[in-house]
Structure formats: structure tokens, C-alpha cells
Design an enzyme around this catalytic site. Structure first.
Site, short mmCIF file in Angstrom:
data_model
loop_
_atom_site.label_atom_id
_atom_site.label_comp_id
_atom_site.label_asym_id
_atom_site.label_seq_id
_atom_site.Cartn_x
_atom_site.Cartn_y
_atom_site.Cartn_z
N PHE A 3 0.86 -1.18 0.00
CA PHE A 3 0.00 0.00 0.00
C PHE A 3 0.90 1.23 0.00
O PHE A 3 1.78 1.36 0.85
CB PHE A 3 -0.91 0.02 1.24
CG PHE A 3 -1.82 1.21 1.26
CD1 PHE A 3 -2.93 1.27 0.44
CD2 PHE A 3 -1.56 2.30 2.09
CE1 PHE A 3 -3.78 2.38 0.44
CE2 PHE A 3 -2.40 3.41 2.10
CZ PHE A 3 -3.51 3.45 1.27
N ASP A 52 9.30 2.39 0.90
CA ASP A 52 8.21 3.15 1.50
C ASP A 52 8.23 2.84 3.00
O ASP A 52 7.80 1.76 3.43
CB ASP A 52 6.88 2.72 0.85
CG ASP A 52 5.67 3.42 1.47
OD1 ASP A 52 5.84 4.05 2.53
OD2 ASP A 52 4.57 3.30 0.90
N LYS A 65 3.61 10.04 8.33
CA LYS A 65 3.02 9.57 9.59
C LYS A 65 3.77 10.08 10.83
O LYS A 65 3.56 11.21 11.24
CB LYS A 65 2.90 8.05 9.57
CG LYS A 65 1.87 7.56 8.54
CD LYS A 65 1.59 6.09 8.67
CE LYS A 65 0.62 5.56 7.65
NZ LYS A 65 -0.77 5.60 8.03
N1 PLP Z 1 2.50 4.21 2.28
C1 PLP Z 1 2.24 3.47 3.36
C2 PLP Z 1 3.10 2.30 3.68
C3 PLP Z 1 1.15 3.79 4.18
O1 PLP Z 1 0.88 3.03 5.24
C4 PLP Z 1 0.36 4.91 3.86
C5 PLP Z 1 -0.82 5.27 4.67
O2 PLP Z 1 -1.40 4.46 5.36
C6 PLP Z 1 0.69 5.68 2.74
C7 PLP Z 1 1.76 5.29 1.97
C8 PLP Z 1 -0.11 6.89 2.35
O3 PLP Z 1 0.11 7.91 3.26
P1 PLP Z 1 -0.95 9.11 3.38
O4 PLP Z 1 -2.24 8.51 3.84
O5 PLP Z 1 -0.32 10.05 4.38
O6 PLP Z 1 -1.06 9.73 2.05
#
Ligand code: PLP
Length: 392
Positions: free
Chosen positions: A124, A209, A239
Site C-alpha cells: 500500500f 516506503d 506519519k
Molecule cells: N505508504 C504506506 C506504507 C502507508 O501506510 C500509507 C498510509 O497508510 C501511505 C503510503 C499513504 O500515506 P498518506 O495517507 O499520508 O497519504
């Protein structure tokens, strides 16, 4: 818009690992806004940083120097592989920046055909069109038009298949060292090292990521640090970076970011003085070795205790996975139902893929608070057992 299946619950304030409703009911927060409130709610240093900056200056523009941005970028580069940083307002924008930087790197190298971003099942990366295409999850793509060219889906853990996918049009491989939404699935360290070698051999950029698993969550500052010699070329964080203030960042080596020249990318708000003040206060806490050691200790305790639950409730708890305080519990009962049973015990946990629930408490959770969380979890397991019996 009706995009959220919300729980019928609202909070008025938070203190440490507690969230408190308007009528004073306390909940133990073992999800921390999905790995956001890493330092707990109302951390005095974050509150002070925000209040102080709020009284001075909120926003100027990225056409000027922003000293807080320089300070936070230095903090991040001092503690990582990276040389340069681009600040965003969210995780998914950091992903956009990573994808653009990777493609532009090859373009700057005279290889504009190298555009493909290889992502993995169960991943994700956020909700922009590039992010949903990078993760390839059909649920998030459905109805939003054709899949974008330049994104390739690979199987988690299948290195031979991955090797076969890397070719002359490959720009980068993107992965979460510990998948969050996918159900707390951790990449084996040897796999990350093998992927790093594959990238080196083929001139492919490696993007991690670490939006969910980074900044102390696994007991190292970044999750990939568990795998020696497997640092990325580009990394996204968000986050915990703002502890609840919206801020993200894309980190890169100078070489990976060589195409990101003036005018090639930008943001109105990204890296504004307010966000930077909170980000600096958060990162100064998160890099502390004693905090990382605490995460490892309390995570060990959690996993040991939840293993006990698995022994006592094999009809409810099927598997325990993840790393550090990104704990996944795979269930035999539907995870959404179990989250409600946990809420009935005033315990907040997150859902996840593969019928998991995730525990992502603030990193500052004490062992006593962890014990309390496990007791509540045990009562939720008992309720799930009784519910299943009644239904049989
Ligand atoms: N990448 C990962 C691993 C995530 O857990 C999340 C959000 O849960 C995102 C990207 C996307 O981040 P945002 O919701 O701040 O756009």
C-alpha cells in the site's frame, strides 16, 4: 464523500496512549492513528513546538529559504543514507515524488525509456493515481479508469520472478520493508539484500516506503536497517514524522535525485514552517537510542504475551507477524468484527489485509500499558470465542 466506513466513536482529547471521548470514557490507543502518533497524544515537546511556531510564523513559500526545512532535512540526512529531501504534506505525495524522481533520474541519464516501477502484491503506497497503480491492488484501482502504463506487479517473496521482470524499461522497485496495510508482512532481510544486489546489477533504483514502518516503529530508526547493506536510493516517510501534524518527506541520494532540478517539482505547503517545527521536535525524539531500545523491549513483551493468547485461543488467533511495534495478528474470526469486540473493551486496534488486526501503539507505550492492552485483547478473544459458539 462516503469513502470511510467509520466506527461510531469520536474523541475529544488525547493524553499519551489514551484517547478520551466527550463524556470522559477512556480508550487505550493501540493504533495511534495508524502509526502516526508515535510519541503518543499531546506530547509536551510537540505541543510546545507547535504553539511556539504558531505564534511566530505559519507559512511563507518555497520560493524563500525555510530554515526549519534545512534543519529537518539535515536531521534526516544525518541519520540515513540520503543526501537530499523533498517535503510534502502526506505520505502519498512523498510516493509521487519518489516515482517522479526515479523516472527523472533515468531521463537525466539519457535513458528516458526507463519508466517502469515494479511494486508488490499486498503493498500500500497511498491513494493518488500513481500510488494505487504502484501497489496494484485491484480494490483501490477499480472504477478509476485504465491502469496506468509504467507500473508492473510482482509477487512478494518470489525473487526469480522479480529478476525476470527487471528489464531495459525498468526505472525502480518499490516496497515497504514491512508491509503495513497488507497485514504486517515483513520482508526477510536476505530478500532485501538480494533485491539491493539486483538493483545494483541492473541500474534500477530501489525505493523503500517507510511511511508506516519507519521512524522507530520496528525498533530501528528505519525498518530496512535490520538488513545490513540493503539501503535504498530513495525513501518515503510521513506519519510519525509529524506525530499528527500532516507532513511527509521523500529522501534520496544526490545521484537518485539528479533529475530533480529547479522547476521540476514543488508544493505550496510542503515543508512550511509550522510542519517543520513539529517535524524537528518529533525527529529529535524518535532518533534517541533509548527510545529505539524501549521499542524493541516492549515489542518483545507484546509478542510473547500475544503468543500466549494464540496458545489459549487457537480458535481465534491464527498467526502473529510483523516487526517491532507493527504487530499483525491474523484471526480466524472476521477482523472487522474483532475490532468492534476490542472497542467494547475500550481498546483501539487497526485492521489489515489477510484478515489481520494490527497493533501499532505509540512507541512510548509502557510495559504496564502493554499488559493492559493484552488483557483487553484477551477479553476480546473470549468474546469472539463465545460469539462463534453462539453462532454454531
Ligand atoms: N505508504 C504506506 C506504507 C502507508 O501506510 C500509507 C498510509 O497508510 C501511505 C503510503 C499513504 O500515506 P498518506 O495517507 O499520508 O497519504
Amino acid at each position: 464523500m462516503g469513502v470511510y466506513a467509520r466506527a461510531p466513536l469520536a474523541f475529544e482529547r488525547g493524553e499519551g496512549v489514551r484517547l478520551i471521548t466527550e463524556d470522559g470514557t477512556e480508550y487505550l490507543d493501540a493504533m495511534a492513528g495508524i502509526a502516526v502518533n508515535a510519541l503518543g497524544h499531546s506530547h509536551p515537546k510537540l505541543v510546545a513546538a507547535l504553539a511556539e511556531q504558531g505564534g511566530k510564523l505559519w507559512h511563507t513559500s518555497n520560493i524563500f529559504r525555510i530554515p526549519g526545512q534545512e534543519r529537518l532535512a539535515t536531521l534526516l540526512t544525518d541519520h540515513t543514507f540520503a543526501d537530499v529531501v523533498f517535503f510534502t504534506n502526506s505520505g502519498t505525495e512523498a510516493i509521487e515524488c519518489a516515482v517522479k524522481a526515479a523516472r527523472k533520474h533515468h531521463w537525466a541519464n539519457g535513458q528516458p525509456e526507463r519508466i517502469d516501477i515494479i511494486g508488490f502484491d499486498g503493498s500500500f503506497h497511498g491513494r493518488t493515481l500513481a500510488a494505487v497503480n504502484a501497489s496494484g491492488n485491484e480494490t483501490y484501482l477499480e472504477g478509476f479508469g485504465p491502469k496506468m502504463p509504467g507500473f508492473v506487479a510482482a509477487q512478494f517473496g518470489d525473487h526469480d520472478a522479480l529478476r525476470a521482470l527487471v528489464g531495459p524499461t525498468t526505472a525502480a522497485i518499490i516496497l515497504e520493508p514491512v508491509q503495513g496495510e497488507g497485514g504486517a508482512r515483513s520482508w526477510p532481510e536476505a530478500d532485501l539484500q538480494a533485491i539491493r544486489r539486483l538493483c545494483d546489477e541492473t541500474g534500477t533504483l530501489l525505493i523503500y516506503d517507510e511511511i508506516q514502518c519507519g521512524l522507530g516503529r520496528t525498533g530501528k530508526l528505519f525498518a530496512h536497517e535490520w538488513a545490513e547493506g540493503a539501503a535504498p536510493d530513495i525513501m518515503t516517510v510521513a506519519k510519525a514524522l509529524g506525530g499528527g501534524f500532516p507532513v511527509g518527506a521523500c529522501l534520496a541520494t544526490a545521484d537518485a535525485a539528479k533529475g530533480m532540478t529547479p522547476g521540476s517539482h514543488g508544493s505550496t505547503y510542503g515543508g512550511n514552517p509550522l510542519a517543520m517545527a513539529v517535524g524537528i521536535a518529533a525527529v529529535e525524539e524518535l532518533v534517541k537510542p533509548e527510545l529505539l531500545a524501549h521499542v524493541r523491549d516492549v515489542a518483545g513483551y507484546f509478542v510473547q504475551q500475544i503468543s500466549g493468547l494464540k496458545d489459549r485461543y487457537p480458535d481465534v488467533v491464527v498467526d502473529i507477524r510483523g516487526k517491532g511495534l507493527l504487530i499483525g495478528v491474523k484471526l480466524a474470526t472476521p477482523n472487522r468484527e474483532f475490532m468492534q469486540l476490542a472497542r467494547d473493551q475500550h481498546l483501539l486496534i487497526a485492521g489489515g489485509g489477510d484478515n489481520c488486526v494490527r497493533l501499532l501503539p505509540p512507541l512510548v507505550i509502557t510495559q504496564d500499558e502493554a499488559r493492559e492492552a493484552v488483557e483487553k485483547l484477551e477479553r476480546a478473544c473470549e468474546a469472539a470465542r463465545q460469539k462463534a459458539k453462539a453462532a454454531a
